[in-house]
Design a protein around this motif. Structure first.
Motif, PDB file in Angstrom:
ATOM      1  N   UNK A  28      18.422   4.185  -2.637  1.00  9.29           N
ATOM      2  CA  UNK A  28      18.950   2.832  -2.825  1.00  9.29           C
ATOM      3  C   UNK A  28      19.932   2.538  -1.701  1.00  9.29           C
ATOM      4  N   UNK A  29      20.325   1.279  -1.520  1.00  6.18           N
ATOM      5  CA  UNK A  29      21.276   0.956  -0.451  1.00  6.18           C
ATOM      6  C   UNK A  29      22.544   1.799  -0.569  1.00  6.18           C
ATOM      7  N   UNK A  30      23.179   2.104   0.586  1.00  7.88           N
ATOM      8  CA  UNK A  30      24.342   2.977   0.590  1.00  7.88           C
ATOM      9  C   UNK A  30      23.887   4.395   0.368  1.00  7.88           C
ATOM     10  N   UNK A  31      24.332   5.013  -0.734  1.00  7.35           N
ATOM     11  CA  UNK A  31      23.819   6.339  -1.065  1.00  7.35           C
ATOM     12  C   UNK A  31      23.248   6.294  -2.460  1.00  7.35           C
ATOM     13  N   UNK A  32      22.958   7.463  -2.994  1.00  5.01           N
ATOM     14  CA  UNK A  32      22.502   7.532  -4.377  1.00  5.01           C
ATOM     15  C   UNK A  32      21.098   7.009  -4.573  1.00  5.01           C
ATOM     16  N   UNK A  33      20.728   6.817  -5.818  1.00 12.36           N
ATOM     17  CA  UNK A  33      19.371   6.403  -6.146  1.00 12.36           C
ATOM     18  C   UNK A  33      19.398   5.157  -7.003  1.00 12.36           C
ATOM     19  N   UNK A  34      18.234   4.526  -7.131  1.00  9.51           N
ATOM     20  CA  UNK A  34      18.118   3.348  -7.978  1.00  9.51           C
ATOM     21  C   UNK A  34      18.428   3.688  -9.432  1.00  9.51           C
ATOM     22  N   UNK A  35      17.957   4.898  -9.845  1.00  8.64           N
ATOM     23  CA  UNK A  35      18.139   5.303 -11.230  1.00  8.64           C
ATOM     24  C   UNK A  35      19.633   5.407 -11.544  1.00  8.64           C
ATOM     25  N   UNK A  36      20.360   6.083 -10.621  1.00  7.66           N
ATOM     26  CA  UNK A  36      21.790   6.287 -10.831  1.00  7.66           C
ATOM     27  C   UNK A  36      22.501   4.942 -10.956  1.00  7.66           C
ATOM     28  N   UNK A  51       0.855  -1.189   0.000  1.00  7.38           N
ATOM     29  CA  UNK A  51       0.000   0.000   0.000  1.00  7.38           C
ATOM     30  C   UNK A  51       0.888   1.234   0.000  1.00  7.38           C
ATOM     31  N   UNK A  52       0.355   2.349  -0.513  1.00  6.02           N
ATOM     32  CA  UNK A  52       1.131   3.589  -0.470  1.00  6.02           C
ATOM     33  C   UNK A  52       1.194   4.147   0.950  1.00  6.02           C
ATOM     34  N   UNK A  53       0.424   3.553   1.862  1.00  2.00           N
ATOM     35  CA  UNK A  53       0.544   3.976   3.258  1.00  2.00           C
ATOM     36  C   UNK A  53       1.661   3.232   3.981  1.00  2.00           C
ATOM     37  N   UNK A  54       2.239   2.224   3.308  1.00  2.00           N
ATOM     38  CA  UNK A  54       3.315   1.436   3.906  1.00  2.00           C
ATOM     39  C   UNK A  54       4.643   1.951   3.371  1.00  2.00           C
ATOM     40  N   UNK A  55       5.585   2.329   4.251  1.00  2.00           N
ATOM     41  CA  UNK A  55       6.845   2.871   3.747  1.00  2.00           C
ATOM     42  C   UNK A  55       7.706   1.808   3.080  1.00  2.00           C
ATOM     43  N   UNK A  56       8.458   2.260   2.073  1.00  2.00           N
ATOM     44  CA  UNK A  56       9.441   1.382   1.446  1.00  2.00           C
ATOM     45  C   UNK A  56      10.670   1.359   2.347  1.00  2.00           C
ATOM     46  N   UNK A  57      11.206   0.156   2.612  1.00  2.00           N
ATOM     47  CA  UNK A  57      12.324   0.016   3.541  1.00  2.00           C
ATOM     48  C   UNK A  57      13.641  -0.286   2.843  1.00  2.00           C
ATOM     49  N   UNK A  58      13.605  -0.900   1.677  1.00  2.00           N
ATOM     50  CA  UNK A  58      14.827  -1.336   0.997  1.00  2.00           C
ATOM     51  C   UNK A  58      15.745  -0.164   0.689  1.00  2.00           C
ATOM     52  N   UNK A  59      16.973  -0.176   1.245  1.00  2.00           N
ATOM     53  CA  UNK A  59      17.920   0.897   0.992  1.00  2.00           C
ATOM     54  C   UNK A  59      17.823   2.034   1.987  1.00  2.00           C
ATOM     55  N   UNK A  60      16.863   1.975   2.891  1.00  2.00           N
ATOM     56  CA  UNK A  60      16.724   3.004   3.928  1.00  2.00           C
ATOM     57  C   UNK A  60      17.953   2.959   4.848  1.00  2.00           C
ATOM     58  N   UNK A  61      18.210   4.075   5.510  1.00  2.00           N
ATOM     59  CA  UNK A  61      19.373   4.130   6.404  1.00  2.00           C
ATOM     60  C   UNK A  61      19.228   3.119   7.551  1.00  2.00           C
ATOM     61  N   UNK A  62      20.307   2.366   7.824  1.00  2.00           N
ATOM     62  CA  UNK A  62      20.260   1.314   8.826  1.00  2.00           C
ATOM     63  C   UNK A  62      19.949   1.875  10.220  1.00  2.00           C
ATOM     64  N   UNK A  63      20.635   2.960  10.586  1.00  2.00           N
ATOM     65  CA  UNK A  63      20.437   3.518  11.923  1.00  2.00           C
ATOM     66  C   UNK A  63      18.994   3.983  12.118  1.00  2.00           C
ATOM     67  N   UNK A  64      18.433   4.544  11.050  1.00  2.00           N
ATOM     68  CA  UNK A  64      17.046   4.987  11.155  1.00  2.00           C
ATOM     69  C   UNK A  64      16.112   3.791  11.343  1.00  2.00           C
ATOM     70  N   UNK A  99      18.559  -2.336   5.000  1.00  2.00           N
ATOM     71  CA  UNK A  99      19.472  -1.269   4.559  1.00  2.00           C
ATOM     72  C   UNK A  99      20.228  -1.697   3.298  1.00  2.00           C
ATOM     73  N   UNK A 100      20.430  -3.001   3.136  1.00  2.00           N
ATOM     74  CA  UNK A 100      21.207  -3.487   1.992  1.00  2.00           C
ATOM     75  C   UNK A 100      20.331  -4.024   0.866  1.00  2.00           C
ATOM     76  N   UNK A 101      19.007  -3.923   1.020  1.00  2.00           N
ATOM     77  CA  UNK A 101      18.101  -4.570   0.066  1.00  2.00           C
ATOM     78  C   UNK A 101      17.730  -3.630  -1.088  1.00  2.00           C
ATOM     79  N   UNK A 102      17.852  -4.151  -2.313  1.00  2.00           N
ATOM     80  CA  UNK A 102      17.387  -3.400  -3.490  1.00  2.00           C
ATOM     81  C   UNK A 102      15.928  -3.743  -3.734  1.00  2.00           C
TER      82      UNK A 102
END
Lengths: 386, 324
Positions: free
Chosen positions: A372-380, A215-228, A266-269
């Motif tokens: 995306x995981x680490x920094x940057x974006x999926x597109x990049x 759902x769009x009410x559910x946040x995407x987690x893949x690649x999010x900052x680990x500490x967060x 944090x490491x998931x694409x």
């Protein structure tokens, strides 16, 4: 013998009789409880008058207290799928699922939890939302785990509206969400039990390498900052962050499990949300706010905390869903969020934002290439950038 | 008991000294106002003594005196002519003193400074001769002997700019610009504060003003307009930038620190005080402010930063102190 009309009693006397009756009733009720004569056994059932009394009392109470004028939040895509994920873990055990008799243990409850295929015929949406939010006394029906997230119960209401039309297989598919719940081997069953959809199965609602969140009410987690991620799980675990969906999940996870999950996500694409393209005007206004803030409104630029080089315990927002972001901002505005250290910072700022600014900034971040995981974006990454 | 009287007087006089005294007369306007105050106080004390003396004579004096006081001439002379002349002269002199600072409006090349009252601090912007705007906060520096022209504004509610050593109170009213001019007669450091109740932390809204020789002022302004020296505390700078401080606070020359919502921190380490005149300006104070500012100045507009641990706070304090 002469007929003698009864002497009219003085008002004082009538009051005396009434008081006597009330006293008799109270003494009788106490005696009933104290002697233990009433059989409380669940398998004994209620005598018909008691059953009638309880049933009518419950129905009338719900009809009186539920607010049918309350406007449900506009349905976000996948709202019923989000409700389904919670239903399977939180409700199915007592209420059963389509085409399958309820669990033999829960069938022995009194009152027996009703099958819910007819719930949406029997109750209005407002009444269903009220029951989900507040629960029903002495029936086994609990109130919503978070008492300040009345917005969340509408996902379950949306699912209950769809429930009557679902076959067993369709139900299983819907509640599994993105999780791959295959049949288990005999060995697995002897150790783990059947492949029931546990509440703690993150993938039932969140993103996987193959699918965006349900759902769009559910946040995407893949690649999010680990500490967060770790901080959010801990806050849900302690009840410092409110969500009737997430609190029961996180409550069941110990520190080591939370840490493993944070590392994993944090490491998931994962693919970004499927959401309607945001309004271009809103995106442009949101960009202004995100990059430069609003000096008169004392709102700093979003990117000063959510951009390049931000602290690891601040969340990444690029490409997150607009529905989720706007919803979270509203929770800060309403004072629901803001008990954690980082939450107190955001609460101060969110409370200065107008409803328009909430929508605009959410639209802007939703329009950005997804993190995306680490920094940057999926597109990049797809373009082969370092 | 005999010595209590002089002691009390001594205490009263002591209270008149200090950096925030209206009796210091350190500026052009305040100096003349002080003279007017002294002349009035001495003069009218004498008049009061005269009236008391004459009254005593009229009641207890010898027969001859009492008869003389019965004549109408006394009423015309001391009752009408004397007050008209004395009070009239004083009024004219008062007008002249009040208007004296208006002459400063014609001063050539005044130092122009914009001061905006915000809850609960002062945004200070120097307008240089070559058209630059140099933003600073919570402290003013002015050259000695040159006219200072303050444009007083408010960002939220009514404040009042009160710098008793140099001038009287002037209100800061939302949507208006009031002008205050003064000349600092000698070098030194004086204190001012908000003199109009502006909300909970009104009492914690003060500032320091340093009057310095013209050449030193020019050098200082040139330094203030530039970036701070490169930091020796990169860890603290990282905490500052990654935590989002730069969203509200600017540090000139530092990308990512260009916020205009809170005080400009380009040279915050070189200021006299922290938190708008309420704390010393050292490393410990910076740490205490960031960790506890909602306790120190309740309801101020900065979000609470409980997210920072002791190590991060120490690094941040060192970095901020180094912004010289």
């Amino acid at each position: 013998m002469r007929f003698r009309p009864p002497r009219p009693d003085s008002p004082k006397r009538v009051l005396g009789y009434l008081a006597g009756l009330v006293l008799f009733g109270i003494v009788g009720a106490i005696a009933l409880a104290y002697t233990g004569l009433y059989n409380i056994a669940a398998d004994h059932g209620h005598p018909p008058p008691v059953y009638w009394f309880l049933e009518v009392g419950m129905t009338r109470s719900i009809e009186l207290h539920a607010d049918n004028d309350e406007v449900p939040p506009p349905a976000a895509p996948g709202l019923a799928r989000l409700g389904a994920g919670h239903f399977a873990g939180g409700c199915e055990y007592c209420h059963g699922k389509p085409g399958v008799p309820p669990d033999p243990i829960s069938r022995r409850m009194l009152p027996m939890p009703p099958k819910l295929e007819r719930a949406s015929d029997h109750w209005t949406q407002g009444e269903l939302a009220w029951i989900l939010d507040h629960g029903i006394q002495a029936s086994g029906m609990p109130a919503w785990p978070s008492q300040v997230r009345a917005d969340e119960v509408w996902a379950v209401v949306a699912f209950l509206e769809e429930l009557p039309n679902l076959s067993t297989a369709e139900y299983e598919r819907m509640v599994a969400g993105n999780a791959r719940l295959g049949a288990r081997s005999a060995d697995e069953i002897t150790d783990w039990g059947e492949a029931e959809a546990s509440l703690t199965g993150c993938a039932r609602c969140h993103d996987t390498p193959d699918a965006p969140p349900v759902s769009t009410l559910v946040p995407r987690l893949g690649g999010q900052s680990r500490d967060y991620l770790l901080a959010a799980l801990k806050q849900y675990h302690l009840g410092d962050r409110e969500s009737g969906f997430m609190m029961p999940v996180a409550a069941a996870l110990d520190a080591a499990q939370r840490s493993r999950l944070a590392d994993y996500y944090a490491a998931l694409e994962t693919p970004p949300h499927e959401q309607a393209p945001p309004d271009e005007g809103a995106v442009a206004r949101g960009e202004q706010l995100a990059l430069f803030g609003d000096k008169d409104g004392m709102i700093p630029s979003c990117r000063s905390c959510h951009g390049e080089g931000a602290r690891a315990d601040y969340p990444k927002l690029d490409g997150q869903s607009a529905d989720y972001l706007a919803q979270q901002l509203r929770l800060w505005q309403d004072g629901v969020h803001g008990r954690s250290e980082a939450g107190r910072i955001m609460a101060t700022i969110a409370q200065r934002m107008s409803a328009e600014q909430v929508k605009d900034s959410a639209a802007y971040y939703a329009s950005r290439p997804a993190f995306a995981p680490g920094g940057g974006t999926r597109q990049a990454r797809a373009d082969g950038a370092p | 008991m005999k010595r209590a009287g002089p002691l009390l007087l001594l205490l009263l006089v002591a209270a008149c000294a200090g950096p925030q005294s209206a009796l210091s007369g350190a500026g052009s306007g305040s100096g003349r106002a002080l003279l007017l105050t002294i002349v009035m106080t001495v003069g009218f004390t004498a008049v009061f003594a005269l009236v008391l003396g004459l009254t005593a004579l009229a009641i207890f004096g010898p027969q001859g005196w009492r008869e003389r006081f019965g004549r109408e001439g006394w009423v015309y002379g001391l009752g009408i002519a004397f007050p008209v002349v004395v009070i009239g002269a004083l009024l004219l002199w008062g007008f002249a003193i009040l208007g004296a600072d208006e002459a400063l409006a014609d001063a050539e090349d005044p130092v122009r400074i914009e001061v905006t009252g915000e809850r609960w601090w002062w945004r200070v912007t120097y307008l240089t001769d070559d058209g630059r705007r140099v933003e600073s906060a919570n402290e003013l520096r002015v050259p000695v002997g040159r006219t200072v022209e303050l444009a007083l504004k408010s960002a939220d509610v009514i404040h009042s700019f009160w710098l008793p050593a140099y001038a009287g109170k002037t209100d800061m009213i939302p949507g208006r610009t009031n002008t205050l001019r003064f000349v600092a007669d000698e070098a030194g450091r004086v204190r001012g504060q908000c003199a109009e109740y502006c909300g909970g932390a009104h009492a914690f809204m003060a500032f320091w003003v340093e009057a310095m020789p013209e050449a030193a002022f020019e050098d200082w302004l040139e330094h203030e307009a530039g970036p701070p020296p490169e930091t020796s505390f990169p860890d603290g700078e990282t905490v500052f930038l990654s935590s989002g401080c730069g969203g509200c606070h600017a540090v000139r020359g530092t990308p990512g620190a260009s916020g205009e919502i809170g005080p400009n921190l380009s040279h915050v380490g070189s200021r006299t005080s922290l938190g708008a005149g309420i704390m010393p300006n050292d490393r410990e104070a910076f740490v205490r402010w960031v960790a506890d500012h909602q306790e120190i100045k309740p309801e101020n507009n900065m979000p609470p930063y409980d997210i920072l641990n002791d190590e991060e706070l120490a690094a941040l304090g060192a970095y901020l102190e180094g912004l010289q």
